[in-house]
Design a protein around this motif. Sequence first.
Motif, short mmCIF file in Angstrom:
data_model
loop_
_atom_site.label_atom_id
_atom_site.label_comp_id
_atom_site.label_asym_id
_atom_site.label_seq_id
_atom_site.Cartn_x
_atom_site.Cartn_y
_atom_site.Cartn_z
N LEU A 118 45.49 51.66 45.92
CA LEU A 118 44.22 51.73 45.22
C LEU A 118 43.21 50.77 45.84
N ILE A 119 41.93 51.18 45.80
CA ILE A 119 40.84 50.26 46.10
C ILE A 119 40.27 49.86 44.73
N VAL A 120 40.73 48.74 44.21
CA VAL A 120 40.41 48.40 42.82
C VAL A 120 38.93 48.08 42.68
N ASN A 121 38.36 48.53 41.58
CA ASN A 121 36.96 48.27 41.23
C ASN A 121 35.98 48.80 42.27
N GLU A 122 36.33 49.87 42.99
CA GLU A 122 35.43 50.44 44.00
C GLU A 122 34.18 50.98 43.33
N GLY A 123 33.00 50.54 43.81
CA GLY A 123 31.75 50.81 43.12
C GLY A 123 31.36 52.27 43.06
N ASN A 124 31.81 53.09 44.02
CA ASN A 124 31.48 54.51 44.03
C ASN A 124 32.55 55.38 43.37
N GLY A 125 33.54 54.74 42.76
CA GLY A 125 34.62 55.49 42.12
C GLY A 125 35.65 56.04 43.10
N ARG A 126 35.57 55.64 44.37
CA ARG A 126 36.56 56.11 45.36
C ARG A 126 37.75 55.16 45.34
N PHE A 127 38.51 55.20 44.25
CA PHE A 127 39.63 54.28 44.05
C PHE A 127 40.89 54.69 44.80
N TYR A 128 41.09 55.98 45.04
CA TYR A 128 42.41 56.51 45.37
C TYR A 128 42.63 56.68 46.87
N GLU A 129 43.74 56.13 47.35
CA GLU A 129 44.18 56.30 48.72
C GLU A 129 45.51 57.04 48.68
N PRO A 130 45.53 58.33 49.02
CA PRO A 130 46.73 59.14 48.84
C PRO A 130 47.87 58.71 49.74
N GLY A 131 49.09 58.77 49.18
CA GLY A 131 50.27 58.51 49.98
C GLY A 131 50.55 59.67 50.92
N GLU A 135 40.05 33.39 36.37
CA GLU A 135 40.47 34.44 37.30
C GLU A 135 39.24 35.01 38.03
N ILE A 136 39.35 35.20 39.35
CA ILE A 136 38.26 35.73 40.16
C ILE A 136 38.31 37.25 40.10
N VAL A 137 37.21 37.88 39.66
CA VAL A 137 37.16 39.34 39.52
C VAL A 137 35.83 39.85 40.04
N VAL A 138 35.76 41.16 40.28
CA VAL A 138 34.53 41.81 40.74
C VAL A 138 33.53 41.87 39.58
N LEU A 139 32.28 41.47 39.86
CA LEU A 139 31.20 41.63 38.89
C LEU A 139 30.46 42.95 39.14
N SER A 140 30.09 43.19 40.40
CA SER A 140 29.42 44.44 40.76
C SER A 140 29.83 44.84 42.16
#
Length: 736
Positions: free
Chosen positions: A707-720, A552-557
């Motif tokens: 969601l912005i999954v695995n966002e490096g700055n912790g900005r994961f959330y996109e509000p509805g 499975e392809i996933v984010v490393l950094s």
Amino acid sequence: MPFGPRTSTSADTGTLTLRATAAAAGLLTSLVLVSPAALAQQPQPGAAERDDTAGALAPVVITGSNSWQQRWLAPGSVEVVDGDELRAGQLQINLSESLGRVPGLVVRNRQNYAQDLQISVRGYGARAPFGVRGVRLYVDGIPASAPDGQGQAANFPIASADRIEVIRGPFSALYGSSAGGVIALYTQDGQRPTEWRSSAAAGANGLWRFSTQLSGQTGSTEQPGWSYTLDAGKFATDGERAQSAASRSSANLKLARAHEGGRTVLVLNRQSTQALDPLGLTRNEFDTNPRQTSSAATQFNTRKSVSQTQIGLAWEQSLGNGQRIELMGYGGQRAVRQFQAIPTGAQIPAGSAGGVIDLDRDYWGWNARWRLDRQYDSGRLTVAAGLASDRQTEDRLGYENFIGTTFGVQGRLRRDETNRASTLDPYVQAEWRTDATTLTAGLRHSRVRFNSADRYIATGNPDDSGAAQFDGFSPVLGIRREITPQLQAFASVGRGLETPTLNEVAYRTNGLTGFNPNLGASRSTGVEAGLRGRQAWGSWSATLFDTRSSDEIVVLSNTGGRSTFQNAGRTRRHGLELAGVMQWGRFTITPAYTWMDAVYRDGFLTCAGTPCNTPSAPVAAGNRLPGLAKQQAYLQVAYEPGWANSVFTLEAMHTGRMAVNDRNTESTAASTVFNLGVRFEQQRGDWTLREFVRIDNLSNRTYAGSLIVNEGNGRFYEPGAGRSAYVGVELVRRFR
């Protein structure tokens, strides 16, 4: 013969294939042996049963000669949403408005037109931070996905759509690599009488849309000429949050003409978008004020502009004795310019690509196919064999996003390269169908090549040119068996290939530019089995599925505006999909439900901070794949009181908790959102007037829309979006 992208297959993979096949056969046998009760007489297909208008532009042979048969007779999961359903009482801007009724499909509106919709099918595509990955998109048979698997749904002409087909499960692998699912839109063919249609909508956050369509046919009834459909429109919005305003213009022209034994289709479209980017929010920002915008977005004036022009031509001709030849070619140009919020300090290293992307892409492709369609006394045989190729060449420049102390402007050049991607896929598919049984087998070989020529060479930034190739076979088997005229069982099994995208191989794990030589393709084996039925009161379906992947392809950094990727071992996605349409007096009830357990079967290490020369943060086996809810439900209740041709609708959409990253350190809360609408229709002679009013998020629920999954700055959330009201009107004139 190995089916994987490597030169050998493991015993585990072979065992998995055998187990999946056995599971499908066993479940199908159990379903066929069910003794059903007497069922009511089947309903007529009605308006949904029409001749297939796709012609030679249809990318792959699918069961059935029309959309209604396709859904009922397919030995796999195929859903067809009619164009009128897409538009009725809707804004006609995003696919997220009308596809909630399709189980297994997730289309989330990010409220950010700089990043497009977030689309996933049975879990594929959820990792995409922007655009669409892992799901193949088509408009009139022309790929809206690039050869590397990246795509965008912004150019889907909903206002002139005849239908949308959604293919889930093993059969989607026949569309090539990175096809965890398929969404294909087909526009209307012009008919007699000539029809002109114009519509407008407006509402919350300064949103407005205007579009017009003209369709008809030249010549006479006895000697018809060209059918034509012209669709043009524009929309704009101030956005849900600061720094989220956007506008989009689009135009689509389709010409089709039948000739003796064949048909010619020409498609031309143009789309341009200007959008600001509000970025995601951290958990603290989201909890404090979900309507706020990150200060980095305004500091760097994050934004994106896109323009795209495309043309496609298809031709088909009968060769006699049930044989046909079908040819399709297309070409286009796409330009993207994006300003990112990468801190100036992160652009100091010599290997930095800057914070401004300037991309100019040319792309083209073709598909040549021979088809045999022959009726025998005992059944019907359809065989197709062909060769498809897609290519793209992009010149990519990168600049700093500052000059001195001025941010959000184009600075010094930091990246200059030409990237190329190409595919070459031979395929064959055969189907034997009787009234009671359908047997389908298909095989496709996908070869995907990447090449990059680096022209930006400086001290500390050497020549990063490189190349990569991925290939593999995708076999599929399917069966449909009629139990009674109102009940049937189906099952299918197949293997798929998902390659990395050009963006995902662009950076090595040490943070330098250049191809990542250690990133491989992911392979998956999928199986599904189900029942579908139809009665006088409606129709229903129930499907079990299980998909297991390796590598499975996933984010490393994810730091400094760059994401690096790795292969993370095995995953499993298995679940249940339920859907139906029920009529009860003046009420029509449309439910859809998906339960899916998507987990990592193997643990692995990832990066949790910066710098990260060696990954050390553990991701445990059993962790949930991020961006995927375990439960998702949709319910629409439509009531027709019988006056003024009115229809009242109430929609409920439930989304379960979702992990935001591979380590599952945070999760969104489950949410349920209600939408209320009413529409009217008046007719007088050749004129038709339609109006609608709707209120979305009726209870003003605060929730994470995507969601912005695995966002490096912790900005994961996109509000509805909060509570939003819209109105719209459509005027139709038929010229006889």
